[in-house]
Design a protein around this motif. Structure first.
Motif, PDB file in Angstrom:
ATOM      1  N   ASN A 139       0.840  -1.205   0.000  1.00 46.62           N
ATOM      2  CA  ASN A 139       0.000   0.000   0.000  1.00 46.62           C
ATOM      3  C   ASN A 139       0.871   1.249   0.000  1.00 46.62           C
ATOM      4  O   ASN A 139       1.745   1.415   0.855  1.00 46.62           O
ATOM      5  CB  ASN A 139      -0.906  -0.002   1.222  1.00 46.62           C
ATOM      6  CG  ASN A 139      -1.873   1.164   1.227  1.00 46.62           C
ATOM      7  OD1 ASN A 139      -1.516   2.271   1.603  1.00 46.62           O
ATOM      8  ND2 ASN A 139      -3.097   0.917   0.793  1.00 46.62           N
ATOM      9  N   ILE A 140       0.623   2.133  -0.965  1.00 46.72           N
ATOM     10  CA  ILE A 140       1.483   3.309  -1.151  1.00 46.72           C
ATOM     11  C   ILE A 140       1.384   4.280   0.023  1.00 46.72           C
ATOM     12  O   ILE A 140       2.366   4.937   0.391  1.00 46.72           O
ATOM     13  CB  ILE A 140       1.138   4.018  -2.479  1.00 46.72           C
ATOM     14  CG1 ILE A 140       2.186   5.090  -2.802  1.00 46.72           C
ATOM     15  CG2 ILE A 140      -0.252   4.628  -2.431  1.00 46.72           C
ATOM     16  CD1 ILE A 140       2.058   5.665  -4.185  1.00 46.72           C
ATOM     17  N   ILE A 141       0.222   4.364   0.651  1.00 50.12           N
ATOM     18  CA  ILE A 141       0.074   5.245   1.813  1.00 50.12           C
ATOM     19  C   ILE A 141       0.876   4.701   2.983  1.00 50.12           C
ATOM     20  O   ILE A 141       1.550   5.456   3.701  1.00 50.12           O
ATOM     21  CB  ILE A 141      -1.406   5.396   2.202  1.00 50.12           C
ATOM     22  CG1 ILE A 141      -2.218   5.989   1.038  1.00 50.12           C
ATOM     23  CG2 ILE A 141      -1.539   6.268   3.444  1.00 50.12           C
ATOM     24  CD1 ILE A 141      -1.789   7.383   0.648  1.00 50.12           C
ATOM     25  N   GLY A 144       4.442   5.410   2.364  1.00 49.03           N
ATOM     26  CA  GLY A 144       4.697   6.821   2.630  1.00 49.03           C
ATOM     27  C   GLY A 144       4.847   7.105   4.109  1.00 49.03           C
ATOM     28  O   GLY A 144       5.706   7.908   4.512  1.00 49.03           O
ATOM     29  N   MET A 145       4.052   6.450   4.929  1.00 46.13           N
ATOM     30  CA  MET A 145       4.155   6.626   6.379  1.00 46.13           C
ATOM     31  C   MET A 145       5.497   6.108   6.895  1.00 46.13           C
ATOM     32  O   MET A 145       6.108   6.716   7.780  1.00 46.13           O
ATOM     33  CB  MET A 145       2.994   5.915   7.069  1.00 46.13           C
ATOM     34  CG  MET A 145       1.631   6.519   6.778  1.00 46.13           C
ATOM     35  SD  MET A 145       0.259   5.564   7.448  1.00 46.13           S
ATOM     36  CE  MET A 145       0.559   5.754   9.209  1.00 46.13           C
ATOM     37  N   VAL A 146       5.964   4.996   6.333  1.00 47.31           N
ATOM     38  CA  VAL A 146       7.272   4.454   6.727  1.00 47.31           C
ATOM     39  C   VAL A 146       8.380   5.431   6.336  1.00 47.31           C
ATOM     40  O   VAL A 146       9.287   5.706   7.135  1.00 47.31           O
ATOM     41  CB  VAL A 146       7.507   3.074   6.076  1.00 47.31           C
ATOM     42  CG1 VAL A 146       8.936   2.597   6.328  1.00 47.31           C
ATOM     43  CG2 VAL A 146       6.510   2.046   6.609  1.00 47.31           C
ATOM     44  N   PHE A 147       8.293   5.965   5.121  1.00 44.95           N
ATOM     45  CA  PHE A 147       9.289   6.948   4.675  1.00 44.95           C
ATOM     46  C   PHE A 147       9.261   8.187   5.564  1.00 44.95           C
ATOM     47  O   PHE A 147      10.311   8.775   5.860  1.00 44.95           O
ATOM     48  CB  PHE A 147       9.018   7.347   3.223  1.00 44.95           C
ATOM     49  CG  PHE A 147       9.841   6.591   2.221  1.00 44.95           C
ATOM     50  CD1 PHE A 147      10.883   7.211   1.544  1.00 44.95           C
ATOM     51  CD2 PHE A 147       9.583   5.260   1.960  1.00 44.95           C
ATOM     52  CE1 PHE A 147      11.638   6.518   0.612  1.00 44.95           C
ATOM     53  CE2 PHE A 147      10.331   4.552   1.043  1.00 44.95           C
ATOM     54  CZ  PHE A 147      11.367   5.177   0.359  1.00 44.95           C
ATOM     55  N   VAL A 254       0.336  12.835  -0.050  1.00 45.59           N
ATOM     56  CA  VAL A 254      -0.512  12.510   1.103  1.00 45.59           C
ATOM     57  C   VAL A 254       0.204  11.502   2.014  1.00 45.59           C
ATOM     58  O   VAL A 254       0.236  11.660   3.236  1.00 45.59           O
ATOM     59  CB  VAL A 254      -1.860  11.945   0.638  1.00 45.59           C
ATOM     60  CG1 VAL A 254      -2.687  11.495   1.833  1.00 45.59           C
ATOM     61  CG2 VAL A 254      -2.627  12.997  -0.154  1.00 45.59           C
ATOM     62  N   GLY A 255       0.787  10.463   1.409  1.00 43.53           N
ATOM     63  CA  GLY A 255       1.430   9.427   2.204  1.00 43.53           C
ATOM     64  C   GLY A 255       2.661   9.919   2.930  1.00 43.53           C
ATOM     65  O   GLY A 255       2.918   9.520   4.074  1.00 43.53           O
ATOM     66  N   LEU A 256       3.439  10.772   2.281  1.00 46.01           N
ATOM     67  CA  LEU A 256       4.707  11.218   2.862  1.00 46.01           C
ATOM     68  C   LEU A 256       4.534  12.408   3.798  1.00 46.01           C
ATOM     69  O   LEU A 256       5.149  12.453   4.874  1.00 46.01           O
ATOM     70  CB  LEU A 256       5.678  11.583   1.736  1.00 46.01           C
ATOM     71  CG  LEU A 256       7.133  11.859   2.122  1.00 46.01           C
ATOM     72  CD1 LEU A 256       7.751  10.656   2.821  1.00 46.01           C
ATOM     73  CD2 LEU A 256       7.948  12.207   0.878  1.00 46.01           C
TER      74      LEU A 256
END
Length: 318
Positions: A139-141, A144-147, A254-256
Motif C-alpha cells: 500500500n502506497i500510503i 509513505g508513512m514508513v518513509f 498525502v502518504g509522505l
C-alpha cells in the motif's frame, strides 16, 4: 450469419460499454462542460437560485483564467490565485513538471540497469525478482508513512548522518521536502518498470547476444547496441505510462507529508495538479476550477504523449 454474430458481439460488450459510458465517458464530457460554466455550484442543478445568488449563469472562459492566475476570482479585490501556476515561486503545475521530468527519466534508467543485472543472475534469480517487486504490491500510503518516519527529524536517516536536518516535518525547507519526495517516488516506481523490462529481456532471442560475443563486443556495447534497441517498445510503453502517472501524482504527497505545505498552511507549496483539483473539489462553489485544471492537465498529457509517439516512430524497433 454475419449480422447475427455482430448482434451477439454487441450483446456481450454491452455491460462493459454501459459501465464505461457511465463511469468514464460521461464524467469526461461533464468535466469539460463544467469547466466552462460560470458560478457553477455542485450542490444545485443548472439555472438554480440560492437566495439572491444565481449559480450556473452561463458559458465563460473565466474559470481557466482564474486557474492560470490571469483573472481574479473576485473582481472587487483583484487578487490573483497563483496556486496553480506561478513564475516566482512553487506552484501546483511547477511541482508536477519537476516531479515528472526528474523522477521519470531517473527511474527508467535505474530500472533498466537493475533489470539487465537481474537478467544475468543465475542463482536465486526468482528470489531477487520477488524482492524488487514487493514494493509494488505494498500500500502506497503505508509506504509513505514508513518513509515519513525514516526521514523525520529523529528518524533513521538523520541518525545515520548524525544530523538533525528537518527533511519533511512542518517547517522543513521546500527543497529538502522535494528531494525526499523525489526519492520516494523513484523508489516506488521501480518495481513495475523492472517487471516490464524483465519480461522484455526474456523475450529477446539469444542469437543476438551470441553474435555479439563472436564479434568481441563489450558488455556495455552489447547493452547499447543490442539490448536497448530491442527493448525500445517496452521503454516507450514505460516512458508514456510513467509520464502520465507522474502528472497525476497525489498519493505520494498525502502518504509522505499528509499535508500540502512545508512551513505555512496558508501557502500550499507542496501542491501538485491533482492535489489542487482535489482541494477545489472540496468546495461546492469551486468545482468549475477543478474541472478547468483537469482539462488543462488532460491537454498537457495528450500533447506530451503525442510528442513521445512522434519521436518513437524513429527510435522504436519492433
Amino acid at each position: 450469419m454475419e449480422k447475427r454474430n455482430n448482434y451477439k458481439a454487441w450483446l456481450y460488450l454491452a455491460p462493459a460499454l454501459i459501465l464505461m459510458a457511465v463511469f468514464t465517458f460521461f464524467p469526461l464530457v461533464n468535466t469539460i462542460i463544467v469547466s466552462f460554466i460560470e458560478n457553477y455550484n455542485s450542490a444545485y442543478g443548472f439555472n438554480a437560485e440560492v437566495g439572491e445568488r444565481v449559480v450556473n449563469t452561463g458559458f465563460t472562459f473565466k474559470n481557466y483564467g482564474v486557474v492560470l492566475g490571469i483573472t481574479p476570482r473576485n473582481p472587487s479585490t483583484g487578487v490573483l490565485d497563483k496556486t496553480f501556476l506561478s513564475f516566482t515561486g512553487p506552484s501546483a503545475l511547477g511541482n508536477t513538471l519537476m516531479i515528472t521530468f526528474i523522477t521519470v527519466p531517473i527511474s527508467v534508467v535505474i530500472a533498466l540497469v537493475i533489470s539487465i543485472a537481474l537478467n544475468q543472475i543465475k542463482v536465486l534469480k526468482k528470489f531477487f525478482q520477488t524482492v524488487f517487486f514487493m514494493p509494488y504490491v505494498t500500500n502506497i500510503i503505508a509506504v509513505g508513512m514508513v518513509f515519513s518516519i525514516i526521514f523525520s527529524t529523529n528518524g533513521i536517516f538523520n541518525a545515520m548522518l548524525k544530523s538533525n536536518t528537518n527533511w519533511i516535518n512542518v517547517g522543513a525547507s521546500y527543497w529538502n521536502s522535494m528531494l525526499i519526495l523525489f526519492v520516494y517516488i523513484i523508489w516506488n516506481a521501480l518495481p513495475y518498470k523492472i517487471l516490464i523490462f524483465l519480461s522484455g529481456l526474456q523475450n529477446i532471442d539469444k542469437q543476438y547476444y551470441d553474435a555479439a560475443k563472436i564479434d568481441g563486443a563489450s558488455a556495455f556495447k552489447v547493452a547499447r547496441k543490442v539490448t536497448i534497441p530491442l527493448l525500445s517498445p517496452q521503454i516507450l510503453y514505460i516512458t508514456i505510462t510513467s509520464f502520465i502517472g507522474a502528472f497525476k501524482e497525489y498519493t505520494a504527497i498525502v502518504g509522505l507529508f499528509n499535508r500540502s505545505y512545508t512551513a505555512d498552511g496558508n501557502v500550499p507549496d507542496l501542491f501538485t495538479v491533482v492535489y489542487y483539483i482535489y482541494d477545489k473539489l472540496n468546495s461546492t462553489d469551486q468545482v468549475q476550477y477543478a474541472s478547468a485544471a483537469a482539462v488543462i492537465l488532460f491537454i498537457i498529457i495528450m500533447l506530451i504523449t503525442l510528442v513521445q509517439m512522434k519521436v518513437a516512430k524513429k527510435r522504436v524497433h519492433y
